[in-house]
Design an enzyme around this catalytic site. Structure first.
Site, PDB file in Angstrom:
ATOM      1  N   LYS A  13      51.882  55.045  54.025  1.00 44.59           N
ATOM      2  CA  LYS A  13      51.315  56.174  54.769  1.00 44.59           C
ATOM      3  C   LYS A  13      50.374  55.707  55.874  1.00 44.59           C
ATOM      4  O   LYS A  13      50.458  56.177  57.000  1.00 44.59           O
ATOM      5  CB  LYS A  13      50.536  57.111  53.829  1.00 44.59           C
ATOM      6  CG  LYS A  13      51.414  57.901  52.887  1.00 44.59           C
ATOM      7  CD  LYS A  13      50.615  58.989  52.180  1.00 44.59           C
ATOM      8  CE  LYS A  13      49.539  58.439  51.263  1.00 44.59           C
ATOM      9  NZ  LYS A  13      50.053  57.706  50.100  1.00 44.59           N
ATOM     10  N   ARG A  88      46.181  66.044  48.167  1.00 41.52           N
ATOM     11  CA  ARG A  88      46.843  65.403  47.034  1.00 41.52           C
ATOM     12  C   ARG A  88      47.157  66.400  45.924  1.00 41.52           C
ATOM     13  O   ARG A  88      47.910  66.095  45.009  1.00 41.52           O
ATOM     14  CB  ARG A  88      45.944  64.317  46.432  1.00 41.52           C
ATOM     15  CG  ARG A  88      45.910  63.035  47.221  1.00 41.52           C
ATOM     16  CD  ARG A  88      45.041  62.038  46.488  1.00 41.52           C
ATOM     17  NE  ARG A  88      44.409  61.118  47.402  1.00 41.52           N
ATOM     18  CZ  ARG A  88      44.878  59.909  47.686  1.00 41.52           C
ATOM     19  NH1 ARG A  88      45.982  59.477  47.124  1.00 41.52           N
ATOM     20  NH2 ARG A  88      44.244  59.129  48.523  1.00 41.52           N
ATOM     21  N   ARG A 122      51.603  42.899  46.858  1.00 40.79           N
ATOM     22  CA  ARG A 122      50.684  43.142  47.956  1.00 40.79           C
ATOM     23  C   ARG A 122      49.448  42.253  47.833  1.00 40.79           C
ATOM     24  O   ARG A 122      48.918  42.056  46.745  1.00 40.79           O
ATOM     25  CB  ARG A 122      50.264  44.613  47.943  1.00 40.79           C
ATOM     26  CG  ARG A 122      49.417  45.005  49.122  1.00 40.79           C
ATOM     27  CD  ARG A 122      49.521  46.470  49.355  1.00 40.79           C
ATOM     28  NE  ARG A 122      48.573  47.197  48.522  1.00 40.79           N
ATOM     29  CZ  ARG A 122      48.225  48.446  48.757  1.00 40.79           C
ATOM     30  NH1 ARG A 122      48.745  49.102  49.769  1.00 40.79           N
ATOM     31  NH2 ARG A 122      47.372  49.044  47.980  1.00 40.79           N
ATOM     32  N   ARG A 155      44.544  43.146  44.434  1.00 42.42           N
ATOM     33  CA  ARG A 155      43.612  44.161  43.941  1.00 42.42           C
ATOM     34  C   ARG A 155      43.972  44.553  42.514  1.00 42.42           C
ATOM     35  O   ARG A 155      45.142  44.560  42.145  1.00 42.42           O
ATOM     36  CB  ARG A 155      43.685  45.402  44.830  1.00 42.42           C
ATOM     37  CG  ARG A 155      42.951  45.220  46.140  1.00 42.42           C
ATOM     38  CD  ARG A 155      43.195  46.354  47.099  1.00 42.42           C
ATOM     39  NE  ARG A 155      43.440  47.624  46.431  1.00 42.42           N
ATOM     40  CZ  ARG A 155      43.733  48.749  47.068  1.00 42.42           C
ATOM     41  NH1 ARG A 155      43.839  48.753  48.372  1.00 42.42           N
ATOM     42  NH2 ARG A 155      43.932  49.861  46.412  1.00 42.42           N
ATOM     43  N   ARG A 166      49.254  55.015  38.287  1.00 41.14           N
ATOM     44  CA  ARG A 166      48.902  55.727  39.535  1.00 41.14           C
ATOM     45  C   ARG A 166      50.078  56.579  40.005  1.00 41.14           C
ATOM     46  O   ARG A 166      49.896  57.685  40.505  1.00 41.14           O
ATOM     47  CB  ARG A 166      48.541  54.731  40.637  1.00 41.14           C
ATOM     48  CG  ARG A 166      47.164  54.101  40.458  1.00 41.14           C
ATOM     49  CD  ARG A 166      47.024  52.872  41.337  1.00 41.14           C
ATOM     50  NE  ARG A 166      46.966  53.177  42.767  1.00 41.14           N
ATOM     51  CZ  ARG A 166      47.192  52.276  43.726  1.00 41.14           C
ATOM     52  NH1 ARG A 166      47.520  51.046  43.420  1.00 41.14           N
ATOM     53  NH2 ARG A 166      47.098  52.624  44.990  1.00 41.14           N
TER      54      ARG A 166
END
Ligand SMILES: [Zn+2]
Length: 220
Positions: A13, A88, A122, A155, A166
């Site tokens: 996004k 959201r 990532r 992370r 998530r």
């Protein structure tokens, strides 16, 4: 054009929103950045937000909406905006409708397994926050940031088991939201079913959508 960008964490996004920002000439508004800036500016609202984030709890919708309403009144939003990371939930979408009209909701439709593969590869720069990917966007030197020589790390919320959780939360909250925009004919889907599809290709699909909406608007 007032655009809402929907999509699971890791759908890209942020990347697409900044490209759209250049392409449409309207600001890219990330509620996450907005919150961080407000805390940094040490405004009254920023201090209030800090209390929540220090305790590790979510900042209440009502505060985010206040912040967003203030942001959308700024002159650079007159021709529109791109919202990234908001809404959201249904409650947030309804609150958004009270402060602004929306022309288009783009739904980045990416299957869970692709998100898990992408996010678990990532890497984030400890110093400047730049994002890399072991599969699709490798840094020039292993584990070192191209931009600032900072150290790259994974992370905690990019670990596979955390990512799945998530995603579950995202699907549960956002499915009704997607339907909400679909019912009002504002929703356009952009499918991304292949991990190795370069972001440029996905962006071309997004651009084709905004171009046609722009055309419709000028005709109307
Ligand atoms: Zn860096």
């Amino acid at each position: 054009m007032r655009v809402v960008l929907l999509g699971p964490p890791g759908a890209g996004k942020g990347t697409h929103a900044s490209r759209l920002n250049v392409n449409l000439g309207v600001p890219h508004i990330s509620t996450g950045d907005m919150v961080r800036e407000e805390i940094k500016a040490q405004t009254e609202l920023g201090e209030e937000i800090k209390k929540y984030s220090d305790r590790g709890v979510l900042v209440p919708d009502e505060i985010i909406i206040r912040l967003l309403a203030k942001r959308l009144r700024k002159p650079d939003c007159q021709k529109g905006f791109i919202l990234d990371g908001f809404p959201r939930t249904m409650q947030q979408a309804e609150a958004l409708d009270r402060i602004s009209r929306i022309d288009l909701a783009i739904n980045l439709n990416v299957p869970d397994e692709i998100i898990v593969q992408r996010l678990s590869n990532r890497l984030t720069c400890r110093k400047c926050g730049a994002i890399y990917n072991r599969l699709t966007m490798k840094p020039r030197r292993a584990n070192i940031c191209d931009k600032c020589d900072g150290e790259l790390y994974q992370r905690v919320d990019d670990k596979p088991e955390v990512i799945q959780e998530r995603l579950n939360v995202y699907r549960k909250n956002t499915e009704p939201l997607i339907e909400y925009y679909r019912r009002r004919s504002l929703l356009k889907d952009v499918h991304c079913d292949d991990l190795m599809t370069p972001p440029e290709v996905t962006f071309e699909r997004i651009k084709a959508i905004t171009d046609s909406v722009k055309k419709e608007k000028t005709r109307a």
